[in-house]
Design a protein around this motif. Sequence first.
Motif, PDB file in Angstrom:
ATOM      1  N   UNK A  27      83.806 -57.539   4.002  1.00  0.00           N
ATOM      2  CA  UNK A  27      81.816 -57.746   3.282  1.00  0.00           C
ATOM      3  C   UNK A  27      81.438 -58.892   3.066  1.00  0.00           C
ATOM      4  N   UNK A  28      79.762 -58.733   3.259  1.00  0.00           N
ATOM      5  CA  UNK A  28      79.264 -60.245   3.152  1.00  0.00           C
ATOM      6  C   UNK A  28      77.764 -59.702   2.942  1.00  0.00           C
ATOM      7  N   UNK A  29      77.209 -60.551   1.909  1.00  0.00           N
ATOM      8  CA  UNK A  29      75.029 -60.857   1.913  1.00  0.00           C
ATOM      9  C   UNK A  29      75.322 -62.046   1.387  1.00  0.00           C
ATOM     10  N   UNK A  30      75.258 -61.667  -0.146  1.00  0.00           N
ATOM     11  CA  UNK A  30      74.798 -62.685  -1.035  1.00  0.00           C
ATOM     12  C   UNK A  30      76.255 -63.184  -1.421  1.00  0.00           C
ATOM     13  N   UNK A  31      76.956 -62.232  -1.908  1.00  0.00           N
ATOM     14  CA  UNK A  31      77.799 -61.961  -2.120  1.00  0.00           C
ATOM     15  C   UNK A  31      79.405 -61.788  -1.279  1.00  0.00           C
ATOM     16  N   UNK A  32      80.672 -62.959  -1.525  1.00  0.00           N
ATOM     17  CA  UNK A  32      81.852 -62.166   0.236  1.00  0.00           C
ATOM     18  C   UNK A  32      82.049 -61.140  -0.759  1.00  0.00           C
ATOM     19  N   UNK A  33      83.109 -60.596   0.171  1.00  0.00           N
ATOM     20  CA  UNK A  33      84.221 -59.622  -0.938  1.00  0.00           C
ATOM     21  C   UNK A  33      84.649 -59.486  -0.023  1.00  0.00           C
ATOM     22  N   UNK A  34      86.440 -60.209  -0.429  1.00  0.00           N
ATOM     23  CA  UNK A  34      87.977 -59.874   0.696  1.00  0.00           C
ATOM     24  C   UNK A  34      88.216 -58.007  -0.242  1.00  0.00           C
ATOM     25  N   UNK A  35      88.944 -57.034   0.471  1.00  0.00           N
ATOM     26  CA  UNK A  35      89.016 -56.240  -0.188  1.00  0.00           C
ATOM     27  C   UNK A  35      89.944 -55.071   0.071  1.00  0.00           C
ATOM     28  N   UNK A  36      90.915 -55.731  -0.464  1.00  0.00           N
ATOM     29  CA  UNK A  36      92.603 -55.005  -0.273  1.00  0.00           C
ATOM     30  C   UNK A  36      93.062 -53.746  -1.339  1.00  0.00           C
ATOM     31  N   UNK A  37      93.439 -53.848  -0.305  1.00  0.00           N
ATOM     32  CA  UNK A  37      94.091 -51.932  -0.739  1.00  0.00           C
ATOM     33  C   UNK A  37      95.832 -52.080  -1.202  1.00  0.00           C
ATOM     34  N   UNK A  38      95.920 -51.885  -2.073  1.00  0.00           N
ATOM     35  CA  UNK A  38      98.252 -52.240  -2.132  1.00  0.00           C
ATOM     36  C   UNK A  38      98.298 -51.247  -2.541  1.00  0.00           C
ATOM     37  N   UNK A  39      99.811 -50.880  -2.118  1.00  0.00           N
ATOM     38  CA  UNK A  39     100.918 -50.485  -2.795  1.00  0.00           C
ATOM     39  C   UNK A  39     100.855 -50.539  -4.405  1.00  0.00           C
ATOM     40  N   UNK A  40     100.770 -51.490  -4.327  1.00  0.00           N
ATOM     41  CA  UNK A  40     100.570 -51.402  -6.433  1.00  0.00           C
ATOM     42  C   UNK A  40     100.513 -53.375  -6.089  1.00  0.00           C
ATOM     43  N   UNK A  41      98.924 -52.995  -7.312  1.00  0.00           N
ATOM     44  CA  UNK A  41      99.290 -54.732  -7.666  1.00  0.00           C
ATOM     45  C   UNK A  41     100.029 -54.932  -8.528  1.00  0.00           C
ATOM     46  N   UNK A  42     100.665 -54.927  -9.192  1.00  0.00           N
ATOM     47  CA  UNK A  42     102.004 -54.936  -9.992  1.00  0.00           C
ATOM     48  C   UNK A  42     103.413 -54.894  -9.448  1.00  0.00           C
ATOM     49  N   UNK A  43     103.765 -56.071  -9.418  1.00  0.00           N
ATOM     50  CA  UNK A  43     105.756 -55.471  -9.319  1.00  0.00           C
ATOM     51  C   UNK A  43     106.215 -56.131 -10.773  1.00  0.00           C
ATOM     52  N   UNK A  44     107.715 -55.444 -10.179  1.00  0.00           N
ATOM     53  CA  UNK A  44     108.360 -55.974 -11.183  1.00  0.00           C
ATOM     54  C   UNK A  44     108.685 -57.491 -11.782  1.00  0.00           C
ATOM     55  N   UNK A  45     108.986 -57.429 -12.799  1.00  0.00           N
ATOM     56  CA  UNK A  45     109.374 -59.496 -13.188  1.00  0.00           C
ATOM     57  C   UNK A  45     110.687 -59.496 -12.627  1.00  0.00           C
ATOM     58  N   UNK A  46     111.228 -58.943 -11.816  1.00  0.00           N
ATOM     59  CA  UNK A  46     112.657 -58.810 -11.649  1.00  0.00           C
ATOM     60  C   UNK A  46     112.756 -59.180  -9.866  1.00  0.00           C
TER      61      UNK A  46
END
Lengths: 448, 448
Positions: free
Chosen positions: A329-348
């Motif tokens: 979406x864009x107007x003055x700001x531009x935004x890329x929006x992402x929906x993830x299964x999870x924004x965190x993953x294990x360290x391993x």
Amino acid sequence: MTLEEQVLDRIKPSPEEKEKLQEVASELLSNVITAAKQLGIKNIIPKLVGSAARNTWISGTHDLDIFIAFPESTSREELKVNGLLIAREVAKDGKNIEERYAEHPYLNMNYRGFDVDLVPCFAVDSASMIKSAVDRTPFHNEFIKMSIPGREDDVLIMKQFMKGTGTYGSELRTQGFSGYLTELLIVHYGSFRNTMRNACNWKPGLTIDMLEHGTVKHEDPLIVIDPTDPKRNVAAALSLNQFAQFIDVCRLYTEEPSEDFFFPKEKAPMKENEIIDMMNSRGSSFVAIVFKAPDLVDDILYPQLDKMEHSVRALLDEYDFKVLNSGYWAKEDAIILLELISSELPNVKKHRGPPVWVSEHAQGFKEKYQDSDELFSLYIEDGFYVADIRRKFSTAKHLFNKRMRTCSLGKHLGEAVTEGFTILEGNEIAKIKESEFRIFLRKWEQKK
Amino acid sequence: MTLEEQVLDRIKPSPEEKEKLQEVASELLSNVITAAKQLGIKNIIPKLVGSAARNTWISGTHDLDIFIAFPESTSREELKVNGLLIAREVAKDGKNIEERYAEHPYLNMNYRGFDVDLVPCFAVDSASMIKSAVDRTPFHNEFIKMSIPGREDDVLIMKQFMKGTGTYGSELRTQGFSGYLTELLIVHYGSFRNTMRNACNWKPGLTIDMLEHGTVKHEDPLIVIDPTDPKRNVAAALSLNQFAQFIDVCRLYTEEPSEDFFFPKEKAPMKENEIIDMMNSRGSSFVAIVFKAPDLVDDILYPQLDKMEHSVRALLDEYDFKVLNSGYWAKEDAIILLELISSELPNVKKHRGPPVWVSEHAQGFKEKYQDSDELFSLYIEDGFYVADIRRKFSTAKHLFNKRMRTCSLGKHLGEAVTEGFTILEGNEIAKIKESEFRIFLRKWEQKK
């Protein structure tokens, strides 16, 4: 009165509105001739083209396309210089004059309440001999003026249906149906209703070649051979998604016609708590990349946003983050929006090496990880060495902050992102106040 | 003294130990003859087979395999009845007598401190004419007794190396090298060192056919044609992983020999806080399925645990849970342990439907989801309908509690799981007190 008649009633220009447009157009055409004379430029022919010339314009749209046709023998340089001289002379009475660029420069201005383009072009003998892309337009004009009479109302209803369902417009932001394409569909199918009936059963690869003169194989979802140029697909700009979208809305309308298709209710911006509820109920992770939108025309900005969306998804994919949905979406700001299964993953992270019996590779693999701080465990699985190692980026935010620069971005967005961006997550996104962004978020609630 | 001589010093039976074994074996062979006479059973020949007969037994192992060979013409029923009669008569002086089953029943007992098997078999003319699987053993015995003299010490060192590195034993729990296979390797390569040197460069499909008489194509990782039976691969029970494991430890030993390969330091059970630290530093999700282990011999229990591990992983995979590693352990309880990227998934799940233009399917898909409570959103992507719907199971625990019964499980474990199981997660797993389980967990710290 049928639903379609009711719609027509709202969108068909009144006799007064038409008269006004005729009057302004005539005045402009005559001003072009006067200007050329004053400037001593000979053999030019002014033409009114576009929907205004074809009686296929919707009430309230006040667009006039005035073409200034030069003899074919004119040099490009001469056309450019003299074309602009005439246009500037005519524009003396206009407001908000702007020089714009297609293949050649042209002028845009506001004139007596109309949005006017003054476009120099070459008068060639046929659309297959054009010297510049705009030279084609007068041929389209002739074809439609010849074949559309009696069906103008169907064009109007169809255009309004497409506008209402988000499928109208061939610019890169929309990738839908152009005005000319819509007119050709009505010429081909004969009416709004018949076009709808047929579109319900369209399949990708459908070819409409009214004059049976097409000479080139096209790979687009819809192929409508230009009656004025056998090599050209008029529907080349239509995306697969908009093609599918149109089929879908045609079916929905056919099953249960309603005014809403033509005049959709305006969507209300989501409220902060609605956004939070939406995200919580889905249970997925929302991440937004926010940056200042560069000041660009849509046809440059939106393809770059599209490219950025793809690059960012590829980056996430490379680092094991699974994307469910995304958008921009864009107007003055531009935004890329992402929906993830999870924004965190294990360290391993599991890293599979060579098979044990390929000794040269095995040696290198073990040496690389054996004494590394990044190693959790090293073992054999299915005959292969496997190293459980530390993941480089265990949050999407960290990944973006460190690796956004490696994304392949268009020139202008690349610069904008280099100047800085912010990563927002979850409830922080619900705090973005822009009401158009909050309407855009309704995409996540969409139910056909 | 070389390292290998030092090892040999610890594992080679002393003259006294050998004498004792000889004495007990003689006594048992003579008791078999006496018993047969008493019972009026004629033409049987008792034989000492196995490592005790070949001088390839490791000090401290007190196993005696006494075979009671019946004439080939004996009927199966007669062998079964008379074989057991003789065995029971001999076993009168033994303790802890147990009837066990291979193809025929046989007796196991403790006799003067030795673990003795009394096994009836048919005396056939060649190993390719056997009537029962055990009939092959006397032929193996003859071949090794003929070809091993002078290399018994190399067999001992090799067996100890395999024991120390977890690759010894052809039972289903281990899937490693059998005693006979180890002996054949030494016969073929001539010595412990030469076997090691060669094994460093083994590749799957390697075929060792000393008598060049093999007649059948085998698909196993290692193929060692039985010198006494051209159709048989002696290494058929060796798994790809144990094959690879052996190559790996041979290379490690060759690079840096150490006593630890033969006599590994005992692993200490992990402490509760060590387990918690291990899990936290990996950042993944650990889930354990715990249930009462049925009372079964290893060769039945372990294949079923293996099957269960695979079924459970398939179940997780089907419902989008990503497995990093897994394993099983059993004593009184059996535990299937799973390490997942995450044991939780978002509520939303993306469900791709048919392309929009396949109208029959499109209709069905939309009708199914349109008004469902399970629907978050329904939209078009790449020309396909996509429904974002509610995931059935958003935690691994919930999935197991509801769907464990649908897993394909072996007979006995299926019954055990039906009687009940518990799901433990994260720190709950660290509370399991069993020290052998806590040693098993060291697998997650393993660094080659």
